[in-house]
Design an enzyme around this catalytic site. Structure first.
Site, PDB file in Angstrom:
ATOM      1  N   LYS A   9     -49.259   3.944 -27.067  1.00  0.00           N
ATOM      2  CA  LYS A   9     -48.580   2.643 -26.369  1.00  0.00           C
ATOM      3  C   LYS A   9     -47.231   2.418 -26.541  1.00  0.00           C
ATOM      4  O   LYS A   9     -46.456   2.872 -27.460  1.00  0.00           O
ATOM      5  CB  LYS A   9     -49.450   1.412 -27.141  1.00  0.00           C
ATOM      6  CG  LYS A   9     -48.975   1.187 -28.485  1.00  0.00           C
ATOM      7  CD  LYS A   9     -49.578   0.034 -28.837  1.00  0.00           C
ATOM      8  CE  LYS A   9     -49.524  -0.458 -30.324  1.00  0.00           C
ATOM      9  NZ  LYS A   9     -49.895  -1.688 -30.764  1.00  0.00           N
ATOM     10  N   SER A  25     -48.440  -0.362  -8.977  1.00  0.00           N
ATOM     11  CA  SER A  25     -48.123   0.582 -10.270  1.00  0.00           C
ATOM     12  C   SER A  25     -47.177  -0.413 -11.140  1.00  0.00           C
ATOM     13  O   SER A  25     -46.553  -1.460 -11.022  1.00  0.00           O
ATOM     14  CB  SER A  25     -47.542   1.700  -9.879  1.00  0.00           C
ATOM     15  OG  SER A  25     -46.126   1.503  -9.169  1.00  0.00           O
ATOM     16  N   TYR A  58     -51.014   1.918 -12.677  1.00  0.00           N
ATOM     17  CA  TYR A  58     -50.927   3.231 -13.187  1.00  0.00           C
ATOM     18  C   TYR A  58     -49.168   3.477 -13.031  1.00  0.00           C
ATOM     19  O   TYR A  58     -48.528   2.737 -12.563  1.00  0.00           O
ATOM     20  CB  TYR A  58     -51.371   4.252 -12.102  1.00  0.00           C
ATOM     21  CG  TYR A  58     -50.671   4.147 -10.593  1.00  0.00           C
ATOM     22  CD1 TYR A  58     -49.590   4.864 -10.105  1.00  0.00           C
ATOM     23  CD2 TYR A  58     -51.408   3.229  -9.562  1.00  0.00           C
ATOM     24  CE1 TYR A  58     -49.066   4.424  -8.740  1.00  0.00           C
ATOM     25  CE2 TYR A  58     -50.963   2.969  -8.593  1.00  0.00           C
ATOM     26  CZ  TYR A  58     -49.745   3.666  -8.093  1.00  0.00           C
ATOM     27  OH  TYR A  58     -49.206   3.278  -6.785  1.00  0.00           O
TER      28      TYR A  58
END
Length: 116
Positions: A9, A25, A58
């Site tokens: 992360k 995205s 994404y």
């Protein structure tokens, strides 16, 4: 059997842009992608600390060293520039792989630069 495990992360990074009229995205500075081990086009979850929104999209590469975090397309409705978000990636692993996996956590500074 496979389990879906927290892989990496980018913790508490600032949104720099939100572009509604874009295909979709999240654009992420290439330095941050590399530090977190997130590949271009990899599925990520974004958690907005300011409003509690969560979304999946994404990742696409942004200019290296730019500090860019830009939510594109419909995701732009979920955050505003200046919001603090967490960008999370997951991976499918066997229980044996998951038992020894060490997630990567990237802590950017206030200018969205990777702190080593």
């Amino acid at each position: 059997m496979l389990v879906n495990v927290f892989k990496s992360k980018i913790h508490r990074v600032k949104v720099t842009q939100a572009e509604l009229n874009y295909v979709g995205s999240v654009t992420i500075d290439e330095d941050m992608l590399e530090a977190a081990g997130i590949k271009e086009n990899e599925k990520v979850q974004i958690v907005n600390n300011h409003n509690g929104e969560r979304l999946e999209t994404y990742a696409i590469k942004g200019k290296r060293g730019s500090g860019i975090i830009c939510l594109n397309g419909a995701a732009a409705r979920k955050a505003q520039p200046g919001d603090i978000v967490i960008i999370i990636s997951y991976a499918w692993m066997t229980p044996e792989e998951a038992a020894v996996h060490k997630p990567i956590v990237v802590f950017p500074d206030e200018n969205n630069r990777v702190v080593k």
